[in-house]
Design a protein around this motif. Structure first.
Motif, PDB file in Angstrom:
ATOM      1  N   TYR A 147      64.940  40.330  32.849  1.00 19.40           N
ATOM      2  CA  TYR A 147      65.180  40.153  31.418  1.00 19.40           C
ATOM      3  C   TYR A 147      66.361  39.215  31.169  1.00 19.40           C
ATOM      4  CZ  TYR A 147      66.794  41.233  26.701  1.00 19.40           C
ATOM      5  OH  TYR A 147      67.231  41.133  25.399  1.00 19.40           O
ATOM      6  N   VAL A 148      67.469  39.424  31.883  1.00 22.35           N
ATOM      7  CA  VAL A 148      68.645  38.580  31.703  1.00 22.35           C
ATOM      8  C   VAL A 148      68.345  37.140  32.111  1.00 22.35           C
ATOM      9  CG1 VAL A 148      71.003  38.164  32.495  1.00 22.35           C
ATOM     10  CG2 VAL A 148      70.268  40.490  31.958  1.00 22.35           C
ATOM     11  N   ARG A 149      67.587  36.978  33.217  1.00 22.99           N
ATOM     12  CA  ARG A 149      67.228  35.632  33.654  1.00 22.99           C
ATOM     13  C   ARG A 149      66.376  34.927  32.598  1.00 22.99           C
ATOM     14  NH1 ARG A 149      64.366  36.792  37.908  1.00 22.99           N
ATOM     15  NH2 ARG A 149      66.141  36.880  39.346  1.00 22.99           N
ATOM     16  N   ALA A 150      65.386  35.651  32.059  1.00 24.29           N
ATOM     17  CA  ALA A 150      64.528  35.058  31.023  1.00 24.29           C
ATOM     18  C   ALA A 150      65.321  34.745  29.763  1.00 24.29           C
ATOM     19  CB  ALA A 150      63.378  36.017  30.700  1.00 24.29           C
ATOM     20  N   MET A 166      65.987  49.991  37.838  1.00 22.03           N
ATOM     21  CA  MET A 166      65.898  49.324  36.541  1.00 22.03           C
ATOM     22  C   MET A 166      66.477  47.916  36.605  1.00 22.03           C
ATOM     23  SD  MET A 166      64.502  51.223  34.132  1.00 22.03           S
ATOM     24  CE  MET A 166      65.245  50.666  32.604  1.00 22.03           C
ATOM     25  N   GLN A 167      67.578  47.761  37.363  1.00 21.86           N
ATOM     26  CA  GLN A 167      68.195  46.442  37.450  1.00 21.86           C
ATOM     27  C   GLN A 167      67.263  45.448  38.133  1.00 21.86           C
ATOM     28  OE1 GLN A 167      71.703  46.102  39.926  1.00 21.86           O
ATOM     29  NE2 GLN A 167      72.612  44.636  38.525  1.00 21.86           N
ATOM     30  N   ARG A 168      66.627  45.875  39.208  1.00 24.53           N
ATOM     31  CA  ARG A 168      65.758  44.968  39.946  1.00 24.53           C
ATOM     32  C   ARG A 168      64.456  44.681  39.193  1.00 24.53           C
ATOM     33  NH1 ARG A 168      64.873  42.900  44.940  1.00 24.53           N
ATOM     34  NH2 ARG A 168      66.862  43.712  45.666  1.00 24.53           N
ATOM     35  N   LEU A 169      63.889  45.697  38.549  1.00 26.45           N
ATOM     36  CA  LEU A 169      62.574  45.543  37.931  1.00 26.45           C
ATOM     37  C   LEU A 169      62.638  45.064  36.481  1.00 26.45           C
ATOM     38  CD1 LEU A 169      60.855  48.786  39.283  1.00 26.45           C
ATOM     39  CD2 LEU A 169      60.674  46.447  40.182  1.00 26.45           C
ATOM     40  N   ILE A 170      63.727  45.393  35.775  1.00 20.00           N
ATOM     41  CA  ILE A 170      63.771  45.087  34.341  1.00 20.00           C
ATOM     42  C   ILE A 170      64.981  44.231  33.964  1.00 20.00           C
ATOM     43  CG2 ILE A 170      63.927  46.087  32.030  1.00 20.00           C
ATOM     44  CD1 ILE A 170      62.416  48.492  33.040  1.00 20.00           C
TER      45      ILE A 170
END
Length: 560
Positions: free
Chosen positions: A411-414, A403-407
């Motif tokens: 999400y946090v970067r965006a 989840m951290q790698r894919l979502i």
């Protein structure tokens, strides 16, 4: 509270940076910087009407900075709360010659009065949603001789319990608050709910009291009262009593807690509870920057137990914590271990594995999102099965990493990019104003810089050949790099005195002739200079102090 000041608007005026002075600068150092800038920006030095007007604006800005920093009280307020702190009403009645600590206390009082006027009706919603999952069919299979048992297909996973609670606060006066809360619960098809109203009054700085009224379809009406009192600066006591009305009669209950600070990081508690579940409990809680430890011992009916837990706090930006606990009593023994981590600005995700006799193995997942809590206890098996322990431990880790790698990371970067873009849009007018001020300052510096360069060349002193300030990226993005840096050669040459350039640890965006070309992003200062006929080069961080020339900056083969 100080942080709230910065939320209204962006304030880029750093008086220390403008005067190129240390935060610990003496009055003599401030005066020397002030006089130098006054000579540079004095309106009478310019005959052109437009330059004269622009010089007057910069001169007034420098004078404002010096006026604040040269006054001990204004300087203390500015050091603690910045420019916004000086705009809070009420400072004029504050006795002068106060210490920074006394000024901080006075500011907080004035800020509280303003908040009480503006935020009288603010609510503080809090909620919890708990969903219990029965997944025992994954590990506890029926034996083959039970022919009537369903076979084949997917294991049966069902939700066997739910609980929802919510509360809101409504300030009635500066000392009175009303709290309305409600809850709904269901377990194996049976459920109920309740609603409570609590009225809380702060009687003094040492104590408060509250009255609780409640009702529900499972427990009946409730009448309760709670008191809190600080006995000494290191000791407090709470007392709580209640009457629960039901079809079986009235069930009274009393709880008393005595707490004391054993040292800076350790609290001791003694609790006595009388009622349907009478007990005596003692506990010690030690909370430090890197760990949290709890030891508790309870003697009571129906449960007596001993519990010990430990939590280690990693000093990373994600606020990672790992924890473990053991609890043993008449009910059996339970061992728990788990971890939690911050996954976004307002969200914390945690998972705990519970292994007990006779409870079996469970996985508990908890998500805190702002003031809302989502809790998912998943019961895996009633037995101590190694396979259940393995999957309960490894499964959440694998799921989280995926989840951290894919979502989460995308999400946090965006989200950061969106916030940065919004911040830059909101600061566009401020950046334009600062850029205009910087360009004006450079124009006003030209004559002074010409004289400084002539003086330095005559003695082979310090000559700034090129200087850039802003965000530096890789050579693969030259176009992007040019859009993120500004030329600050003239402003830095203007600061050269006696073949030396000294910059303090404050942000360089506030220096005369500078502005922030990339708000919210990491910045640096790149210098190419000549000293004694030898080329030198240095790259310095935005808030790093800088002193040149230095032998370590010398470029090999740079002699002219």
């Amino acid at each position: 509270m100080a942080a709230a000041l910065g939320e209204d608007e962006i304030d880029n005026d750093d008086y220390y940076s403008l005067l190129n002075a240390r935060r610990e600068a003496t009055q003599e150092e401030l005066k020397a910087s002030y006089r130098r800038l006054c000579m540079l920006y004095h309106p009478d030095k310019h005959r052109d009407a437009e330059l004269k007007r622009q010089a007057e604006q910069l001169f007034n800005l420098v004078h404002q900075a010096y006026e604040v920093l040269s006054d001990p009280q204004s300087r203390a307020i500015y050091d603690i709360y910045g420019k916004k702190g000086l705009e809070v009403e009420g400072w004029e009645v504050v006795e002068r010659k106060r210490t920074p600590a006394e000024i901080r206390e006075e500011f907080e009082r004035l800020q509280r009065e303003r908040d009480e006027r503006r935020l009288q009706q603010r609510t503080n919603p809090k909620g919890t949603i708990s969903v219990g999952v029965d997944a025992t069919d994954l590990f506890d299979h029926y034996e083959e001789e039970y022919e009537d048992a369903p076979s084949g297909g997917f294991p049966q996973i069902e939700i066997n319990r739910m609980h929802i609670s919510q509360s809101i606060e409504a300030p009635l006066t500066t000392s009175d608050t009303a709290v309305l809360s409600g809850s709904l619960s269901t377990h194996n098809g049976n459920g109920g709910g309740s609603i409570n109203l609590t009225l809380r009054r702060v009687t003094s700085a040492k104590g408060w009291g509250e009255v609780e009224l409640g009702g529900g379809d499972t427990h009946g009406p409730l009448l309760g009262m709670k008191l809190f009192r600080n006995l000494t600066p290191r000791c407090f006591v709470t007392g709580q009593c209640g009457l629960q009305f039901s079809s079986r009669g009235v069930r009274p209950g009393v709880t008393t807690v005595l707490a004391r600070h054993l040292d800076k990081n350790t609290m001791g508690y003694l609790q006595w509870r009388w009622g349907t579940q009478s007990a005596m409990n003692t506990s010690v809680v030690r909370d430090t920057k890197t760990s949290h430890f709890t030891f508790a011992l309870q003697l009571g009916v129906p449960h007596s137990f001993m519990m010990m837990s430990y939590q280690y706090k990693f000093q990373d930006e994600d606020q990672t914590k790992i924890k473990g606990s053991v609890k043993s009593g008449f009910f059996g023994t339970v061992v728990e271990y788990g971890a939690e981590r911050k996954i976004s600005r307002h969200s914390v995700l945690g998972a705990t594995v519970s292994i007990g006799v006779p409870q079996g193995v469970s996985l508990k997942i908890k998500l805190n999102r702002a003031s809302q809590t989502y809790f998912f206890p998943i019961h895996l098996t009633d037995q101590l099965l190694p396979s259940a322990v393995f999957y309960a431990t490894v499964g959440p880790v694998v799921f989280y990493l995926a989840m951290q790698r894919l979502i989460i990371i995308p999400y946090v970067r965006a989200q950061k990019e969106e916030e940065l873009e919004k911040q830059q849009e909101n600061a566009a007018s401020e950046i334009a104003r600062k850029r205009q001020e910087a360009e004006t300052a450079v124009l006003l510096m030209q004559e002074s810089v010409r004289r400084i360069i002539e003086a330095e060349e005559s003695k082979m002193g310090l000559i700034i050949l090129n200087a850039w300030y802003g965000k530096f990226v890789t050579d693969n993005s030259r176009r992007h790099e040019k859009a993120k840096v500004i030329d600050v050669t003239v402003p830095l040459q203007c600061l050269v005195k006696d073949s030396k350039l000294i910059l303090t640890e404050t942000s360089k965006a506030g220096l005369p002739g500078f502005y922030d070309p990339c708000v919210g992003e990491e910045k640096g200062l790149k210098l190419l200079y000549q000293f004694r006929g030898v080329m030198h080069q240095v790259l310095s961080g935005d808030t790093e102090p800088l002193r040149i020339p230095k032998q370590s900056h010398r470029i090999d083969g740079g002699e002219t």
